[in-house]
Design an enzyme around this catalytic site. Structure first.
Site, PDB file in Angstrom:
ATOM      1  N   GLU A  99      13.149  -9.052   1.313  1.00 47.22           N
ATOM      2  CA  GLU A  99      12.379  -7.924   1.865  1.00 47.22           C
ATOM      3  C   GLU A  99      13.108  -6.626   1.502  1.00 47.22           C
ATOM      4  OE1 GLU A  99      12.775  -7.713   6.095  1.00 47.22           O
ATOM      5  OE2 GLU A  99      11.321  -6.098   6.301  1.00 47.22           O
ATOM      6  N   ALA A 141       3.191  -0.624   4.775  1.00 48.39           N
ATOM      7  CA  ALA A 141       2.718  -0.655   6.164  1.00 48.39           C
ATOM      8  C   ALA A 141       2.316  -2.059   6.620  1.00 48.39           C
ATOM      9  CB  ALA A 141       1.541   0.304   6.322  1.00 48.39           C
ATOM     10  N   TYR A 176      11.536   8.393   1.364  1.00 46.88           N
ATOM     11  CA  TYR A 176      11.224   7.554   0.209  1.00 46.88           C
ATOM     12  C   TYR A 176      11.853   8.026  -1.108  1.00 46.88           C
ATOM     13  CZ  TYR A 176       7.817   6.011   3.684  1.00 46.88           C
ATOM     14  OH  TYR A 176       7.226   5.553   4.832  1.00 46.88           O
ATOM     15  N   ASN A 220       8.162  -5.426  -0.964  1.00 42.69           N
ATOM     16  CA  ASN A 220       8.074  -4.305  -0.023  1.00 42.69           C
ATOM     17  C   ASN A 220       6.602  -4.243   0.405  1.00 42.69           C
ATOM     18  OD1 ASN A 220       7.904  -1.991   1.432  1.00 42.69           O
ATOM     19  ND2 ASN A 220       8.955  -0.682  -0.069  1.00 42.69           N
ATOM     20  N   ARG A 251      13.154   4.131  12.612  1.00 42.57           N
ATOM     21  CA  ARG A 251      12.078   5.140  12.633  1.00 42.57           C
ATOM     22  C   ARG A 251      11.192   4.938  13.863  1.00 42.57           C
ATOM     23  NH1 ARG A 251       9.450   5.209   6.823  1.00 42.57           N
ATOM     24  NH2 ARG A 251       8.334   6.961   7.802  1.00 42.57           N
ATOM     25  N   ARG A 306       5.226  11.008  -1.655  1.00 41.11           N
ATOM     26  CA  ARG A 306       5.414  10.668  -0.234  1.00 41.11           C
ATOM     27  C   ARG A 306       6.658  11.397   0.298  1.00 41.11           C
ATOM     28  NH1 ARG A 306       4.531   4.477   1.077  1.00 41.11           N
ATOM     29  NH2 ARG A 306       4.294   5.447   3.139  1.00 41.11           N
ATOM     30  N   HIS A 333      12.913  -2.209   1.702  1.00 43.01           N
ATOM     31  CA  HIS A 333      12.309  -0.948   2.146  1.00 43.01           C
ATOM     32  C   HIS A 333      13.143   0.211   1.633  1.00 43.01           C
ATOM     33  CE1 HIS A 333       9.604  -3.061   4.804  1.00 43.01           C
ATOM     34  NE2 HIS A 333      10.638  -3.784   5.183  1.00 43.01           N
ATOM     35  N   PRO A 342       0.795  -1.228   0.000  1.00 45.42           N
ATOM     36  CA  PRO A 342       0.000   0.000   0.000  1.00 45.42           C
ATOM     37  C   PRO A 342       0.829   1.281   0.000  1.00 45.42           C
ATOM     38  CG  PRO A 342      -0.114  -1.107   2.134  1.00 45.42           C
ATOM     39  CD  PRO A 342       0.542  -2.062   1.179  1.00 45.42           C
ATOM     40  N   ASN A 343       0.325   2.214  -0.750  1.00 42.36           N
ATOM     41  CA  ASN A 343       0.871   3.581  -0.869  1.00 42.36           C
ATOM     42  C   ASN A 343       2.164   3.657  -1.673  1.00 42.36           C
ATOM     43  OD1 ASN A 343      -1.178   4.974   0.622  1.00 42.36           O
ATOM     44  ND2 ASN A 343      -0.369   3.982   2.453  1.00 42.36           N
TER      45      ASN A 343
HETATM   46  C1  DQA Z   1       8.236   1.220   3.757  1.00 46.29           C
HETATM   47  C2  DQA Z   1       8.291   1.484   5.266  1.00 46.29           C
HETATM   48  C3  DQA Z   1       6.930   1.281   5.901  1.00 46.29           C
HETATM   49  O1  DQA Z   1       7.004   1.528   7.305  1.00 46.29           O
HETATM   50  C4  DQA Z   1       5.923   2.247   5.307  1.00 46.29           C
HETATM   51  O2  DQA Z   1       4.647   2.016   5.845  1.00 46.29           O
HETATM   52  C5  DQA Z   1       5.906   2.209   3.822  1.00 46.29           C
HETATM   53  C6  DQA Z   1       7.150   2.050   3.085  1.00 46.29           C
HETATM   54  C7  DQA Z   1       9.575   1.576   3.072  1.00 46.29           C
HETATM   55  O3  DQA Z   1       9.731   1.196   1.929  1.00 46.29           O
HETATM   56  O4  DQA Z   1      10.430   2.232   3.666  1.00 46.29           O
HETATM   57  O5  DQA Z   1       4.862   2.393   3.197  1.00 46.29           O
HETATM   58  O6  DQA Z   1       7.990  -0.145   3.556  1.00 46.29           O
END
Ligand code: DQA
Length: 145
Positions: free
Chosen positions: A98, A77, A23, A74, A107, A18, A100, A10-11
């Site tokens: 994984e 959240a 990011y 990835n 964080r 963002r 990010h 998501p997002n």
């Molecule tokens: C994320 C880190 C997560 O905490 C966050 O909710 C994201 C992006 C990252 O790529 O740093 O949406 O996965």
């Protein structure tokens, strides 16, 4: 032929809008292009993004049934909340990476809870789009015959 499934949660479709300090400035399409360019010629890649937990679980199940060589994920959240994504990844027997963009372990405390790390083989984080490219470089090596 070896194949990689890249899953973004998501997002991540909103990258570019963002917070840049976490990011970066690239859109998801731009990151996917960079990954494609970094990929070894003899490996196939498929890109998937969804804002829905159930759709991500279904996509991982497809990967289990269709024997991809590796998943790069990835979960956004859902990293911090999803037992369902954990359980789906657990079934996948190929390599699981994984990724990010941000330094997720440095964080807020709620981001330190991580439901996917223990079912993944490797983590790349904190280098914005370079985290994804490191994952591709790692798989280029690992999937070599
Ligand atoms: C994320 C880190 C997560 O905490 C966050 O909710 C994201 C992006 C990252 O790529 O740093 O949406 O996965």
């Amino acid at each position: 032929m070896k194949s990689i499934l890249v899953i973004n949660g998501p997002n991540l479709n909103m990258l570019g809008k963002r917070p840049k300090e976490h990011y970066g400035t690239k859109t998801l399409d731009e990151i996917n292009d960079l990954m494609y360019k970094e990929l070894a010629l003899d490996i196939k890649i498929e890109f998937y993004q969804s804002n829905s937990e159930g759709d991500i679980v279904t996509k991982i199940q497809e990967a289990v049934l269709n024997s991809y060589s590796a998943i790069i994920i990835n979960p956004g959240a859902y990293t911090h909340t999803s037992v369902a994504i954990h359980d789906a990844l657990e079934m996948f027997t190929g390599l699981k990476i994984e990724v990010h963009l941000s330094k997720v372990d440095e964080r807020e405390d709620f981001r330190k809870i991580n439901f996917v790390r223990d079912v993944c083989d490797k983590t790349f984080s904190g280098k914005k789009e370079e985290s994804y490219l490191d994952a591709i470089r790692y798989l280029n090596e690992s999937l070599k015959d």
